[in-house]
Structures are given as structure tokens and as C-alpha cells.
Enzyme design. Structure first.
Site, PDB file in Angstrom:
ATOM      1  N   CYS A   8       0.874  -1.173   0.000  1.00 11.19           N
ATOM      2  CA  CYS A   8       0.000   0.000   0.000  1.00 11.19           C
ATOM      3  C   CYS A   8       0.913   1.226   0.000  1.00 11.19           C
ATOM      4  CB  CYS A   8      -0.997  -0.005   1.152  1.00 11.19           C
ATOM      5  SG  CYS A   8      -0.306   0.180   2.783  1.00 11.19           S
ATOM      6  N   CYS A  80      -4.259  -0.712  -2.273  1.00 13.99           N
ATOM      7  CA  CYS A  80      -4.770   0.643  -2.512  1.00 13.99           C
ATOM      8  C   CYS A  80      -4.448   1.026  -3.948  1.00 13.99           C
ATOM      9  CB  CYS A  80      -4.206   1.651  -1.515  1.00 13.99           C
ATOM     10  SG  CYS A  80      -2.506   2.158  -1.764  1.00 13.99           S
ATOM     11  N   CYS A  87       3.336   1.096  -8.408  1.00 15.97           N
ATOM     12  CA  CYS A  87       4.087  -0.117  -8.091  1.00 15.97           C
ATOM     13  C   CYS A  87       5.320  -0.217  -8.988  1.00 15.97           C
ATOM     14  CB  CYS A  87       3.199  -1.343  -8.277  1.00 15.97           C
ATOM     15  SG  CYS A  87       3.956  -2.863  -7.677  1.00 15.97           S
TER      16      CYS A  87
END
Length: 138
Positions: A8, A80, A87
Site C-alpha cells: 500500500c 490501494c 508499483c
């Protein structure tokens, strides 16, 4: 041993709750969590609500996703939308990528009891979702 990484943004609430849930379901898993922009500590209300259900996260400190980029993972799960969008690329092999998004309980306002109610609701959603993930994938 299956290796799961949960991501997250701050690594202070949602990913820690999910990590504790999977570890509670199966102590044989290697479960880690990290943030794309980790905070300095695990959120105190997240610690409180996870303790209520016997899934302590007191000793789980926030980590940076950069610490895990070179490792191989059976699953990398973002919890999230921001973490999914930001990412980074992993140099280690990733067998499965999943996105299971939850609202950020740290944004809750009001009295402590009102904030705890939000944390408990998100905890419940995380426990249900990750229990389903565990039974379907591991």
C-alpha cells in the site's frame, strides 16, 4: 514456502492488517508488507483493532517496497489504488499480481470511537477478502 508481498502507500494500516490476517491463517507462509511511501510507524488504531481479533501487528514496522524488489514472490498484492499505480518493477520473479483495494482508514475523522468504527469496518473487509484469497490461491 509460499511468499506473499502486500503493498500500500504508507504501510501503516491496510497492508499490515492483511499481513497479519494471512499469517494468522497460515504461520507457514512468508508474508511481508511494504509501502511505496512508508510512514514512520504502524497506525495506533490499526494496532488496536487487530489486537481485538487476536491478530497483533505491534511488532510490524513499516518497510519500503524497494527492500523487496529483488526477491521472487508467489504473489504481490496491492491494497490501494495509489500503490497499484506506482508499483515499481520487480527484478525478482512475480508469479501472480493482484489488486484488492480498500479505503484508507487513517483518513477517518471524528471521535476516537468513530475512527475505530472505520478501522473495524476496513479490518472486517480485509479479513474476509484475504481469507477468500487464501482459500482460493494457497
Amino acid at each position: 514456502m509460499k511468499k506473499i508481498l502486500i503493498l500500500c502507500t504508507g504501510n501503516s494500516c491496510r497492508s499490515k492488517m492483511a499481513q497479519a490476517c494471512l499469517q494468522h491463517l497460515d504461520a507457514g507462509l512468508c508474508v511481508r508488507s511494504a509501502g511505496t511511501y512508508p510512514t514512520s510507524q504502524t497506525h495506533p488504531l490499526a494496532i488496536e483493532v487487530m489486537k481485538e481479533v487476536g491478530m497483533p501487528i505491534t511488532d510490524l514496522q513499516p518497510h519500503n517496497v524497494k527492500d523487496y524488489l529483488n526477491e521472487a514472490w508467489d504473489a504481490v498484492i496491492t491494497v490501494c489504488d495509489h500503490a497499484r499505480e506506482s508499483c515499481p518493477n520487480f527484478t525478482g520473479a512475480v508469479k501472480q499480481r493482484l489488486h484488492i483495494s480498500f479505503p484508507d482508514p487513517s483518513l477517518a475523522t471524528g471521535t476516537k470511537e468513530e475512527q475505530l468504527a472505520v478501522f473495524r469496518e476496513i479490518r472486517g473487509r480485509i479479513v474476509l477478502s484475504f481469507t477468500d484469497f487464501y482459500h482460493q490461491n494457497l
